[in-house]
Design a protein around this motif. Sequence first.
Motif, PDB file in Angstrom:
ATOM      1  N   ALA A  19       0.827  -1.204   0.000  1.00  0.00           N
ATOM      2  CA  ALA A  19       0.000   0.000   0.000  1.00  0.00           C
ATOM      3  C   ALA A  19       0.862   1.255   0.000  1.00  0.00           C
ATOM      4  CB  ALA A  19      -0.937  -0.005   1.208  1.00  0.00           C
ATOM      5  N   SER A  20       1.981   1.220   0.717  1.00  0.00           N
ATOM      6  CA  SER A  20       2.886   2.365   0.729  1.00  0.00           C
ATOM      7  C   SER A  20       3.531   2.588  -0.631  1.00  0.00           C
ATOM      8  CB  SER A  20       3.970   2.148   1.795  1.00  0.00           C
ATOM      9  OG  SER A  20       4.868   3.224   1.832  1.00  0.00           O
ATOM     10  N   VAL A  22       2.169   1.841  -3.565  1.00  0.00           N
ATOM     11  CA  VAL A  22       1.132   2.424  -4.419  1.00  0.00           C
ATOM     12  C   VAL A  22       0.893   3.881  -4.057  1.00  0.00           C
ATOM     13  CG1 VAL A  22      -1.293   2.266  -5.093  1.00  0.00           C
ATOM     14  CG2 VAL A  22       0.048   0.180  -4.781  1.00  0.00           C
ATOM     15  N   ALA A  23       0.865   4.185  -2.766  1.00  0.00           N
ATOM     16  CA  ALA A  23       0.623   5.560  -2.339  1.00  0.00           C
ATOM     17  C   ALA A  23       1.744   6.486  -2.792  1.00  0.00           C
ATOM     18  CB  ALA A  23       0.467   5.612  -0.818  1.00  0.00           C
ATOM     19  N   ARG A  80      -4.290   5.885   9.363  1.00  0.00           N
ATOM     20  CA  ARG A  80      -5.334   5.468   8.425  1.00  0.00           C
ATOM     21  C   ARG A  80      -6.281   6.615   8.064  1.00  0.00           C
ATOM     22  NH1 ARG A  80      -9.337   0.572   9.996  1.00  0.00           N
ATOM     23  NH2 ARG A  80      -7.761  -0.763   9.041  1.00  0.00           N
ATOM     24  N   SER A 121      -1.399  11.918   2.384  1.00  0.00           N
ATOM     25  CA  SER A 121      -1.378  10.504   2.015  1.00  0.00           C
ATOM     26  C   SER A 121       0.038   9.952   2.008  1.00  0.00           C
ATOM     27  CB  SER A 121      -2.023  10.310   0.636  1.00  0.00           C
ATOM     28  OG  SER A 121      -3.383  10.655   0.664  1.00  0.00           O
ATOM     29  N   THR A 125       1.638   7.192   5.038  1.00  0.00           N
ATOM     30  CA  THR A 125       1.987   5.817   4.665  1.00  0.00           C
ATOM     31  C   THR A 125       3.443   5.504   4.973  1.00  0.00           C
ATOM     32  OG1 THR A 125       2.381   6.595   2.396  1.00  0.00           O
ATOM     33  CG2 THR A 125       0.231   5.621   2.865  1.00  0.00           C
ATOM     34  N   HIS A 181      -7.839   6.302  -5.043  1.00  0.00           N
ATOM     35  CA  HIS A 181      -7.189   5.044  -4.676  1.00  0.00           C
ATOM     36  C   HIS A 181      -6.323   5.206  -3.424  1.00  0.00           C
ATOM     37  CE1 HIS A 181      -8.381   4.099  -8.813  1.00  0.00           C
ATOM     38  NE2 HIS A 181      -8.251   2.827  -8.487  1.00  0.00           N
ATOM     39  N   CYS A 182      -5.963   6.452  -3.079  1.00  0.00           N
ATOM     40  CA  CYS A 182      -5.252   6.667  -1.818  1.00  0.00           C
ATOM     41  C   CYS A 182      -6.118   6.251  -0.631  1.00  0.00           C
ATOM     42  CB  CYS A 182      -4.856   8.137  -1.687  1.00  0.00           C
ATOM     43  SG  CYS A 182      -3.584   8.692  -2.848  1.00  0.00           S
ATOM     44  N   CYS A 185      -5.625   2.620  -0.166  1.00  0.00           N
ATOM     45  CA  CYS A 185      -4.347   2.378   0.531  1.00  0.00           C
ATOM     46  C   CYS A 185      -4.484   2.688   2.013  1.00  0.00           C
ATOM     47  CB  CYS A 185      -3.244   3.234  -0.092  1.00  0.00           C
ATOM     48  SG  CYS A 185      -2.881   2.860  -1.823  1.00  0.00           S
TER      49      CYS A 185
END
Length: 477
Positions: A19-20, A22-23, A80, A121, A125, A181-182, A185
């Motif tokens: 996830a990180s 992608v972010a 989160r 964001s 992350t 999409h963030c 994540c």
Amino acid sequence: MPGALERPEGCWAWVVLLASVVAQALTLGFPACIGIFFTELQREFQASNSETSWFPSILTAMLHAGGPLCSILVGRFGCRPTVMLGGVLASLGMVASSFCRSLGQLYLAAGFFTGLGLCFSFQSTITVLGFYFTRRRALANAVASVGVSLGITLWPLLARHLLEELGWRGTFLVFGGVFLHCCVCGAILRPVAPSVAPGAAPASREGPPVPSKSPAPGRLAACGRATLRYLAFDILWQNGGYRVFTLGVTWMILGFPLPQVFLVPYAIRHGVDEHKAALLISIIGFSNIFLRPMAGLVAGRPNFARYRKYLFSLAVLLNGLTNLVCTVSANYRVLVGYCLVYSVSMSVVGALFFQVLMDVVPMDRFSRALGLCTILESISILLSPPMAGFVLDSTDSNFSYVFYMSSFFIVSSALFMGGGFCALQRKERQGRPAGTEAAIPEAAIPEAAPLPALPGEDPGSAEKQPCTEEITYVTSV
């Protein structure tokens, strides 16, 4: 929810790492594609180069300068919610910018709000990785940095395709959906169980307690005092190595982001096809996918500790000299070679930045030192593209002067940092204490004298703010 708590180094930690990645691709990679819209925005609003340059400068500056506000949100609500808030804010900013009728509105929507959302964001992350990874933290940070390279590779290609199909307004509208999409994540970032990670309190919903007995002016005074403690001017004054590093990096940033903003317009102006011009930025990003993690892992080895400061200065020097290639030729093959060499120096600079800062500043002061350095960086980022735009307006859009300007700032900063580090090392060998704080063992460094209590502030409030210096914020060079 107790059932949702995770353990560090567990299976879910690798999902958080993904996830990180992608972010970081969504946030830090996005400014790389802004140059593709430069000509379209300039034509749409009938604006000068300097006026159009304020858009990428405001966005990138907010991406760095929002760190203090992000720290408050993370400490109060956790990582989160902060990541998800950033995704929503970045999305709303891009959607609103697709309806803008003036550059001023674009500055506010896509520059301020989108940049601030990307900051929330990204930094959250990265912060949560410190709670999920303990033994493998260096590996996690190296893998997470791949996201930046992926973003630099993919964003320009996506932007070029959407610009041809939908125009810049439709493209910005699609970007608003991409930034949502963030939120996905952010939803993955489950809080870490405090029983196994005592320092993971910021990852939960628990934040620093607010004294209920203090009146409103006392809270404001405490907030002001916390802000002064976060802006590590005492470290800047006492630590010679940190002073050389911070001033050198701040000066370097005046020229460092210019190639990514103006390379595409420069290539198009000299007859390069628009698709090929957009591919130049992707070449830099694709090379970074492999070079940045390798440079980070190599630089993290203990036997490189003595030479990291000088390798960093050498990489900065190479980066500045490389920009002179664009002043000689605009041939596409030459520009491709320039991008390959530029990506090597860029990867080393990005990989060594935090390592060098950790070498010159004790870890108990690292978050404060990084916070001040980030804020000073954001000021340079805010000024750099408009200065280059003014140069273009004054020279009839001669982009060679922009690359001369970039090389001047970067090369001079490299010489300043290299010379400064050598001078400090020479003083250390001669036994002179001035500027040698970075070479003293961490345990031997006395804590800076506490700031005097402000009027109306509880004298013991400094001890009631454990989160002020525990969270480390990481930004990208």
